[in-house]
Design a protein around this motif. Structure first.
Motif, mmCIF file in Angstrom:
data_model
loop_
_atom_site.group_PDB
_atom_site.id
_atom_site.type_symbol
_atom_site.label_atom_id
_atom_site.label_comp_id
_atom_site.label_asym_id
_atom_site.label_seq_id
_atom_site.Cartn_x
_atom_site.Cartn_y
_atom_site.Cartn_z
ATOM 1 N N ALA A 58 38.797 19.946 38.331
ATOM 2 C CA ALA A 58 38.352 20.911 39.503
ATOM 3 C C ALA A 58 37.146 21.659 39.026
ATOM 4 C CB ALA A 58 39.533 21.767 39.706
ATOM 5 N N VAL A 59 36.329 21.724 40.082
ATOM 6 C CA VAL A 59 35.161 22.501 39.809
ATOM 7 C C VAL A 59 35.352 24.048 39.461
ATOM 8 C CG1 VAL A 59 32.914 23.210 40.428
ATOM 9 C CG2 VAL A 59 33.503 20.902 40.824
ATOM 10 N N VAL A 60 34.716 24.924 38.652
ATOM 11 C CA VAL A 60 35.212 26.482 38.321
ATOM 12 C C VAL A 60 34.229 27.097 39.183
ATOM 13 C CG1 VAL A 60 35.402 28.034 36.334
ATOM 14 C CG2 VAL A 60 36.627 25.781 36.272
ATOM 15 N N GLY A 61 34.586 28.028 39.574
ATOM 16 C CA GLY A 61 33.671 29.049 40.183
ATOM 17 C C GLY A 61 34.195 30.593 39.699
ATOM 18 N N ALA A 62 33.023 31.520 39.633
ATOM 19 C CA ALA A 62 33.538 32.998 38.970
ATOM 20 C C ALA A 62 33.863 33.684 40.396
ATOM 21 C CB ALA A 62 32.212 33.491 38.034
ATOM 22 N N HIS A 63 35.082 34.040 40.054
ATOM 23 C CA HIS A 63 35.464 34.870 41.149
ATOM 24 C C HIS A 63 35.298 36.497 40.984
ATOM 25 C CE1 HIS A 63 37.459 35.349 45.039
ATOM 26 N NE2 HIS A 63 38.664 35.300 44.748
ATOM 27 N N VAL A 64 34.088 36.828 41.024
ATOM 28 C CA VAL A 64 33.620 38.233 40.565
ATOM 29 C C VAL A 64 34.200 39.342 41.763
ATOM 30 C CG1 VAL A 64 31.927 37.388 39.353
ATOM 31 C CG2 VAL A 64 31.445 38.126 41.983
ATOM 32 N N GLY A 65 34.679 40.549 41.157
ATOM 33 C CA GLY A 65 35.053 41.690 42.152
ATOM 34 C C GLY A 65 34.803 42.994 41.757
ATOM 35 N N TYR A 66 35.162 43.880 42.397
ATOM 36 C CA TYR A 66 35.224 45.305 41.815
ATOM 37 C C TYR A 66 36.132 45.522 40.866
ATOM 38 C CZ TYR A 66 32.786 46.575 46.264
ATOM 39 O OH TYR A 66 31.979 46.614 47.454
ATOM 40 N N ASN A 67 35.923 46.370 40.112
ATOM 41 C CA ASN A 67 36.824 47.010 38.810
ATOM 42 C C ASN A 67 37.788 47.610 39.214
ATOM 43 O OD1 ASN A 67 37.637 47.004 36.114
ATOM 44 N ND2 ASN A 67 35.873 48.073 35.509
ATOM 45 N N ASP A 68 39.112 46.774 39.606
ATOM 46 C CA ASP A 68 39.981 47.523 40.338
ATOM 47 C C ASP A 68 41.410 46.705 40.317
ATOM 48 O OD1 ASP A 68 41.328 49.291 41.973
ATOM 49 O OD2 ASP A 68 40.791 47.964 43.952
ATOM 50 N N LYS A 69 41.814 46.654 39.130
ATOM 51 C CA LYS A 69 43.024 45.862 38.901
ATOM 52 C C LYS A 69 44.333 46.503 39.467
ATOM 53 C CE LYS A 69 42.508 43.222 34.755
ATOM 54 N NZ LYS A 69 43.058 42.744 33.421
ATOM 55 N N ALA A 70 44.212 47.842 39.852
ATOM 56 C CA ALA A 70 45.230 48.738 40.295
ATOM 57 C C ALA A 70 45.534 48.294 41.739
ATOM 58 C CB ALA A 70 45.060 50.139 39.955
ATOM 59 N N GLY A 71 44.208 48.062 42.512
ATOM 60 C CA GLY A 71 44.219 47.721 43.873
ATOM 61 C C GLY A 71 44.080 46.436 44.040
ATOM 62 N N PHE A 72 43.986 45.399 43.116
ATOM 63 C CA PHE A 72 43.851 44.021 43.104
ATOM 64 C C PHE A 72 42.360 43.638 43.622
ATOM 65 C CE2 PHE A 72 44.875 39.524 44.343
ATOM 66 C CZ PHE A 72 45.514 39.019 43.072
ATOM 67 N N GLY A 73 41.606 44.574 43.579
ATOM 68 C CA GLY A 73 40.243 44.285 44.062
ATOM 69 C C GLY A 73 39.819 44.484 45.441
#
Length: 251
Positions: A58-73
């Motif tokens: 499987a091809v890998v992509g970087a799933h980037v997001g806000y720094n917000d683990k409490a809100g799951f981004g």
């Protein structure tokens, strides 16, 4: 033969607590959007998902997001653009290091959650994402069609991979229905499979109230943490196979 890329959001387990059956999902899809530890995921869990992706091709992509683990981004954060750009670069680099240690590499970037939806209209955050990605100049950027981020990315010389969603409801303007609203997430396997077939064969999706939207998508997303995600994805794979549509990565 008609082809379509099938991607899923994975690598989101934290402290050994799974939110998806990553191994099963990777066996069905062609591209894996792997969390980078900001909205979800920890290094060991992410590495396990990456190893599975390498094994299955499987091809890998970087799933980037806000720094917000409490809100799951899934909550907007009012970042300074330069700070957000640095965090995007940081996330891609961290994931690529783990990927290479596990026999694969980062081949594209896809924003997650609130960040993904914000850059449809927010020019400052869209440009910040693009600035963060440009440190890795050869990486395509997976985006929702029609947003400001698409225009800015293409002007910056980045390849844009337009994406549709198998298991999310659409508004008539092409945006995704908020998860706070009833019916925002599709859970019927037959309906989800029909949606993906519609994208693959006609380049369109049917939105709320019956309007048909042209999306011209190269890839379709199924969410690994959706209810019954493996069954939904298997239904998609079986329906596409029955209709002669091949699941194949966009790279």
């Amino acid at each position: 033969m008609t082809t379509i890329d099938l991607n899923a959001d994975l690598g989101e387990s934290t402290a050994g607590n799974p939110v998806a059956d990553d191994a099963a999902m990777i066996g069905l899809i062609s591209s894996a959007n792997v969390a980078c530890g900001f909205h979800a995921g920890d290094p060991h869990g992410i590495a396990t998902t990456l190893a599975s992706a390498a094994e299955r091709g499987a091809v890998v992509g970087a799933h980037v997001g806000y720094n917000d683990k409490a809100g799951f981004g899934r909550r907007f954060i009012d970042y300074a653009p330069a700070e957000l750009a640095d965090e995007i670069t940081y996330q891609i680099g961290a994931l690529d290091a783990l990927a290479r240690a596990n026999g694969t590499k980062v081949s594209y970037v896809k924003p997650h959650g609130a960040l993904y939806n914000t850059i449809v209209r927010n020019e400052e955050h869209a440009q910040a994402v693009i600035d963060g990605v440009r440190a890795f100049a050869d990486l395509p950027l997976m985006l929702l069609p029609g947003g400001v981020a698409v225009d800015l990315a293409e002007k910056a010389g980045l390849r844009v991979v337009r994406e549709a969603f198998a298991d999310r409801a659409y508004n008539p303007d092409g945006t995704l229905v908020s998860r706070r609203e009833a019916g925002a997430v599709l859970t019927d396997p037959e309906a989800v499979a029909a949606r993906v077939l519609q994208v693959a064969t006609s380049g369109a999706v049917t939105a709320r109230h019956g309007s048909v939207l042209e999306v011209d998508a190269e890839s379709v997303c199924v969410h690994g943490d959706s209810p019954g995600a493996v069954e939904l994805t298997r239904a998609v794979v079986e329906r596409l196979g029955a209709e002669g549509v091949k699941i194949e990565g966009f790279l």
